[in-house]
Design an enzyme around this catalytic site. Structure first.
Site, PDB file in Angstrom:
ATOM      1  N   LYS A  35       0.804  -1.221   0.000  1.00 45.30           N
ATOM      2  CA  LYS A  35       0.000   0.000   0.000  1.00 45.30           C
ATOM      3  C   LYS A  35       0.842   1.280   0.000  1.00 45.30           C
ATOM      4  O   LYS A  35       0.307   2.360  -0.280  1.00 45.30           O
ATOM      5  CB  LYS A  35      -0.954   0.004   1.194  1.00 45.30           C
ATOM      6  CG  LYS A  35      -0.290   0.035   2.565  1.00 45.30           C
ATOM      7  CD  LYS A  35      -1.357  -0.037   3.654  1.00 45.30           C
ATOM      8  CE  LYS A  35      -0.728  -0.020   5.041  1.00 45.30           C
ATOM      9  NZ  LYS A  35      -1.761  -0.116   6.108  1.00 45.30           N
ATOM     10  N   GLY A 141       4.820  -7.282   8.600  1.00 43.73           N
ATOM     11  CA  GLY A 141       5.803  -6.649   9.471  1.00 43.73           C
ATOM     12  C   GLY A 141       5.284  -6.206  10.814  1.00 43.73           C
ATOM     13  O   GLY A 141       4.379  -6.814  11.398  1.00 43.73           O
ATOM     14  N   GLU A 184      20.624   3.327  18.591  1.00 43.77           N
ATOM     15  CA  GLU A 184      21.133   3.739  17.290  1.00 43.77           C
ATOM     16  C   GLU A 184      20.758   5.187  16.992  1.00 43.77           C
ATOM     17  O   GLU A 184      21.617   6.005  16.633  1.00 43.77           O
ATOM     18  CB  GLU A 184      20.602   2.816  16.189  1.00 43.77           C
ATOM     19  CG  GLU A 184      21.241   1.438  16.197  1.00 43.77           C
ATOM     20  CD  GLU A 184      20.778   0.568  15.040  1.00 43.77           C
ATOM     21  OE1 GLU A 184      21.345  -0.528  14.863  1.00 43.77           O
ATOM     22  OE2 GLU A 184      19.836   0.968  14.312  1.00 43.77           O
ATOM     23  N   GLU A 200      15.363   3.780  30.653  1.00 48.49           N
ATOM     24  CA  GLU A 200      15.101   2.351  30.449  1.00 48.49           C
ATOM     25  C   GLU A 200      14.493   1.744  31.707  1.00 48.49           C
ATOM     26  O   GLU A 200      15.000   1.953  32.813  1.00 48.49           O
ATOM     27  CB  GLU A 200      16.407   1.634  30.092  1.00 48.49           C
ATOM     28  CG  GLU A 200      16.356   0.110  30.122  1.00 48.49           C
ATOM     29  CD  GLU A 200      15.272  -0.479  29.233  1.00 48.49           C
ATOM     30  OE1 GLU A 200      14.488  -1.318  29.725  1.00 48.49           O
ATOM     31  OE2 GLU A 200      15.203  -0.099  28.055  1.00 48.49           O
ATOM     32  N   ASP A 310       8.291 -10.269  10.962  1.00 51.83           N
ATOM     33  CA  ASP A 310       7.964  -9.671  12.249  1.00 51.83           C
ATOM     34  C   ASP A 310       6.560 -10.009  12.713  1.00 51.83           C
ATOM     35  O   ASP A 310       6.245  -9.871  13.896  1.00 51.83           O
ATOM     36  CB  ASP A 310       8.077  -8.145  12.168  1.00 51.83           C
ATOM     37  CG  ASP A 310       9.515  -7.650  12.178  1.00 51.83           C
ATOM     38  OD1 ASP A 310      10.431  -8.492  12.136  1.00 51.83           O
ATOM     39  OD2 ASP A 310       9.723  -6.420  12.218  1.00 51.83           O
ATOM     40  N   HIS A 319      16.752  -9.757   8.211  1.00 52.99           N
ATOM     41  CA  HIS A 319      17.347 -10.944   7.587  1.00 52.99           C
ATOM     42  C   HIS A 319      16.659 -12.228   8.042  1.00 52.99           C
ATOM     43  O   HIS A 319      16.639 -13.208   7.310  1.00 52.99           O
ATOM     44  CB  HIS A 319      18.860 -11.004   7.835  1.00 52.99           C
ATOM     45  CG  HIS A 319      19.283 -10.733   9.244  1.00 52.99           C
ATOM     46  ND1 HIS A 319      19.304  -9.471   9.787  1.00 52.99           N
ATOM     47  CD2 HIS A 319      19.725 -11.557  10.225  1.00 52.99           C
ATOM     48  CE1 HIS A 319      19.732  -9.530  11.035  1.00 52.99           C
ATOM     49  NE2 HIS A 319      19.986 -10.796  11.328  1.00 52.99           N
ATOM     50  N   HIS A 442      46.385 -11.042   7.364  1.00 55.96           N
ATOM     51  CA  HIS A 442      47.015 -10.083   8.269  1.00 55.96           C
ATOM     52  C   HIS A 442      47.440  -8.847   7.487  1.00 55.96           C
ATOM     53  O   HIS A 442      47.996  -8.971   6.394  1.00 55.96           O
ATOM     54  CB  HIS A 442      48.254 -10.705   8.913  1.00 55.96           C
ATOM     55  CG  HIS A 442      49.042  -9.725   9.741  1.00 55.96           C
ATOM     56  ND1 HIS A 442      48.621  -9.330  10.996  1.00 55.96           N
ATOM     57  CD2 HIS A 442      50.197  -9.053   9.482  1.00 55.96           C
ATOM     58  CE1 HIS A 442      49.515  -8.466  11.477  1.00 55.96           C
ATOM     59  NE2 HIS A 442      50.473  -8.296  10.574  1.00 55.96           N
TER      60      HIS A 442
END
Length: 463
Positions: A35, A141, A184, A200, A310, A319, A442
């Site tokens: 949508k 989701g 973030e 929190e 989700d 992912h 390395h």
């Protein structure tokens, strides 16, 4: 356009569009309902992609202001062009969403534009037009979880959507929630000059992360300027033209106090989004957290209706949804789709990054599993020293008897990339010795992974 398909996917986020593309690759006739005006869902439009664009831009701003001088690069009169930063973010989003549109055309996936509603098994209505299909995949989701007593207006009190669009740097940003999204976006605005306070409810940040990593992570973020009010809850908020007055109370009871902010970001989690799908009328079972119930083949209790991402149980990760999208497409094509949930990595894209896969020490202790720990600090890694990014460590947990890698936890530069090797190790049942015996180039950050694997047997070479 035909009104009959083999598969109709509802939702074009990472799980949905990947499912649609994979099903089309397997020869099925596929449509995807979306949508929005653009494909890609929350992730590409207002989530993962724009937030990472701002994270990258704010990191560059931070480097120009502070870190480059250590490399002998002197930059004077550094200024912020927030409008250009937002414009770049939008360009990144457009490139990604247009990319999905191209992939749909390439794979002959039909985009059904509008809101989808399942009217019966095998029948989907999209803004008044009916389509039939052999299988339906729900991939709608998630959405931000509201906070009781706090009304979001996306101006003063915002979700992640509004926090990605602020047209000026707030003087004081209060982030409600010490999880991935809050940290973030809090990091973005802190780098750009805001005072940031994280409130929190729990007595720690990033619940589910290894305790040792979480403790160091908070210490590093505090050093960067973020402030934390742990064990606290927000019970009310009043917004006016001058800002927001928040009522803060101790989580375990006590006197309330008022905290003033210019902007408040509510980031206490996300919940499955199923609005308008018609699931209740169809009798599709929903769990006590509002998620669609599915079996191991992603099928609901109603024949022909599946769900991924989700909107079902499990970590809310793009992912993870993609992997499930591939799996259900292969199942619908008669193949054996499968997702190994023990090998799904999780990443926090702050700087340094935090990444994990598999089990934590706390989980292993609770399960009574005997394990070995191998740790290696980035302070002892040559490439990290050269980069000037030595905060953090790699930690590998291996079964005491079999040496199989059970979990891995990284806090440090480019942790999100480094964790892939250890996700591979868990996926294929590798031992810590297997990882240690692989030749790592390395000087690279990946040598810290090798050293941590060696350290599970006390054999680290550079500490």
């Amino acid at each position: 356009m035909s009104d009959s398909f083999d598969v109709i996917v509802i939702g074009s986020g990472p799980g949905g569009y990947v499912c649609a593309i994979r099903a089309a690759q397997l020869g099925l006739k596929v449509a995807c309902v979306e949508k929005r005006a653009t494909l890609g869902g929350t992730c590409l439009n207002i989530g993962c992609i724009p937030s990472k664009a701002l994270l990258q831009s704010s990191e560059e701003f931070e480097k120009a202001n502070h870190a480059l001088k250590d490399h002998g690069v002197l930059v004077d009169n550094v200024r912020l062009d927030l409008a250009r930063m937002h414009a770049r973010k939008n360009e990144v989003v457009t490139a990604n969403t247009k990319g999905v549109e191209f992939l749909f055309r390439k794979n002959k996936v039909t985009w059904l534009k509008g809101a989808g509603r399942i009217t019966a098994p095998g029948a989907v209505d999209v803004d008044g037009t009916s389509y039939t299909t052999k299988a339906i995949v729900i991939a709608t989701g998630s959405e931000s979880v509201p906070l009781p007593g706090v009304t979001v207006d996306e101006k003063r009190i915002v979700t992640s959507t509004g926090a990605l669009e602020l047209d000026e740097v707030p003087g004081h940003l209060v982030v409600v929630g010490g999880g991935v999204i809050g940290l973030e976006l809090g990091s973005v605005w802190c780098r750009l000059g805001a005072q940031v306070t994280v409130v929190e409810f729990l007595d720690r940040i990033v619940l589910g992360t290894d305790n040792e990593v979480a403790t160091m992570f908070q210490r590093i973020l505090q050093r960067q300027g973020l402030k934390f009010r742990l064990g606290s809850k927000v019970s009310g908020a009043f917004a006016d033209a001058d800002g927001v007055s928040l009522t803060i109370e101790p989580a375990k009871g006590g006197a309330a106090e008022t905290l003033q902010a210019d902007i408040v970001l509510v980031a206490i989690g996300r919940r499955a989004y199923t609005e308008g799908l018609g699931l209740e009328a169809l009798g599709v079972e929903i769990d006590d957290r509002g998620r669609v119930k599915v079996d191991r083949r992603y099928a609901t209790n109603v024949p022909g209706i599946h769900a991924i991402g989700d909107v079902i149980a499990g970590p809310q990760l793009a992912h993870k949804g993609e992997d499930e999208g591939v799996a259900v497409a292969e199942i619908l094509a008669g193949q054996a789709g499968h997702v190994n949930y023990a090998a799904i990595p999780n990443v926090v894209y702050t700087w340094p990054e935090v990444a994990s896969v598999g089990q934590t020490e706390e989980e292993l202790k609770a399960a009574g599993v005997a394990y070995s720990v191998g740790k290696f600090p980035f302070t002892a890694n040559g490439r990290a020293r050269a980069m000037g990014d030595t905060d953090g460590f790699v930690k590998i947990l291996a079964d005491k008897t079999t040496d199989m890698v059970l979990g891995a936890h990284i806090i440090g530069p480019d942790a999100g990339t480094l964790i892939a090797e250890l996700a591979t190790a868990i996926e294929f049942g590798a031992s810590a010795e297997d990882v240690a015996r692989i030749s790592h180039a390395h000087p690279t950050l990946s040598e810290a992974v090798k050293e941590a694997a060696l350290a599970t047997e006390g054999r680290a070479l550079h500490i």
